[in-house]
Write an enzyme that holds these catalytic residues in place. Structure first.
Site, mmCIF file in Angstrom:
data_model
loop_
_atom_site.group_PDB
_atom_site.id
_atom_site.type_symbol
_atom_site.label_atom_id
_atom_site.label_comp_id
_atom_site.label_asym_id
_atom_site.label_seq_id
_atom_site.Cartn_x
_atom_site.Cartn_y
_atom_site.Cartn_z
ATOM 1 N N LYS A 100 4.224 -6.805 -9.125
ATOM 2 C CA LYS A 100 5.260 -7.526 -8.369
ATOM 3 C C LYS A 100 4.615 -8.749 -7.721
ATOM 4 O O LYS A 100 3.506 -8.677 -7.207
ATOM 5 C CB LYS A 100 5.912 -6.609 -7.327
ATOM 6 N N ARG B 286 6.020 7.225 6.338
ATOM 7 C CA ARG B 286 7.086 6.900 7.295
ATOM 8 C C ARG B 286 8.162 7.979 7.317
ATOM 9 O O ARG B 286 8.621 8.408 8.350
ATOM 10 C CB ARG B 286 7.741 5.571 6.915
HETATM 11 O O1 PNS Z 1 1.259 -0.953 -0.030
HETATM 12 P P1 PNS Z 1 1.496 -0.340 -1.374
HETATM 13 O O2 PNS Z 1 2.011 -1.372 -2.327
HETATM 14 O O3 PNS Z 1 2.367 0.890 -1.301
HETATM 15 O O4 PNS Z 1 0.043 0.133 -1.902
HETATM 16 C C1 PNS Z 1 -0.108 0.794 -3.136
HETATM 17 C C2 PNS Z 1 -1.592 0.932 -3.516
HETATM 18 C C3 PNS Z 1 -2.294 -0.405 -3.495
HETATM 19 C C4 PNS Z 1 -2.250 1.855 -2.536
HETATM 20 C C5 PNS Z 1 -1.614 1.558 -4.937
HETATM 21 O O5 PNS Z 1 -0.790 0.810 -5.771
HETATM 22 C C6 PNS Z 1 -3.024 1.627 -5.530
HETATM 23 O O6 PNS Z 1 -3.865 2.371 -5.093
HETATM 24 N N1 PNS Z 1 -3.258 0.812 -6.573
HETATM 25 C C7 PNS Z 1 -4.527 0.704 -7.233
HETATM 26 C C8 PNS Z 1 -4.426 1.146 -8.698
HETATM 27 C C9 PNS Z 1 -4.693 2.620 -8.845
HETATM 28 O O7 PNS Z 1 -5.703 3.126 -8.402
HETATM 29 N N2 PNS Z 1 -3.749 3.342 -9.481
HETATM 30 C C10 PNS Z 1 -3.886 4.757 -9.742
HETATM 31 C C11 PNS Z 1 -3.580 5.619 -8.565
HETATM 32 S S1 PNS Z 1 -1.878 5.455 -8.058
#
Ligand code: PNS
Length: 161
Positions: free
Chosen positions: A41, A90
């Protein structure tokens, strides 16, 4: 030394995030707020802007640092020798997605734990998306985000984002 990573998009940081950072900083020796770069996004703020706003708003916390990462969170955890992931919850609506992420991460590396912190009820309705929606139409967001973020939002929308 206990090192925890608090990952997220932080587009932009809100009082809800800062509440989690401050509380996490009391529990862990070191907290790294890690901003994800490669999100599908398209964010309102660039990675540099998001990191800068987080640095300004966590400046008063000596054991908190701000960084950015690409790729898998687990790989980033390894690079920092961190064993704990902090996530804010939350409402029940957050739970399913967060549980899925926690289980995926556990599957990738069982030695890494995810710690969930209930967001202060004061901020249970708050999200970066809601803040952006309100700020876009020029309504005040001063009770939702720190002053520097409010100003950054004002400038962003003035530029016609
Ligand atoms: O603030 P958000 O957008 O809810 O954060 C999401 C986040 C960054 C924590 C999550 O998308 C993430 O850890 N992304 C890194 C990619 C990853 O490790 N994916 C596999 C586990 S979900």
């Amino acid at each position: 030394m206990s090192i925890a990573v608090y990952p997220g998009s932080f587009d932009p940081v809100t009082f809800g995030h800062l509440d989690v950072v401050e509380r996490g900083a009391k529990v862990f020796d070191r907290v790294i707020v890690a901003v994800l770069q490669n999100r599908s996004k398209s964010p309102l703020f660039t990675i540099e802007e998001r990191v800068a706003l987080l640095k300004k708003t966590t400046f008063h916390l000596p054991n908190v640092e701000v960084d950015s990462f690409n790729g898998l969170l687990i790989d980033y955890m390894h690079s920092k020798n961190a064993k704990a992931i902090i996530k804010g919850l939350r409402a029940v609506s957050d739970f399913e997605y967060e549980m899925q992420m926690a289980l995926i991460n556990k599957n990738l590396d069982p030695s890494i734990e995810t710690f969930f912190m209930m967001t202060n009820t004061q901020y249970s309705f708050l999200s970066s998306s809601i803040v952006k929606e309100i700020a876009k139409y020029g309504a005040p967001v001063g009770d939702l985000v720190p002053k520097v973020v409010e100003e950054a939002l004002r400038l962003k929308f003035q530029q016609g984002e």
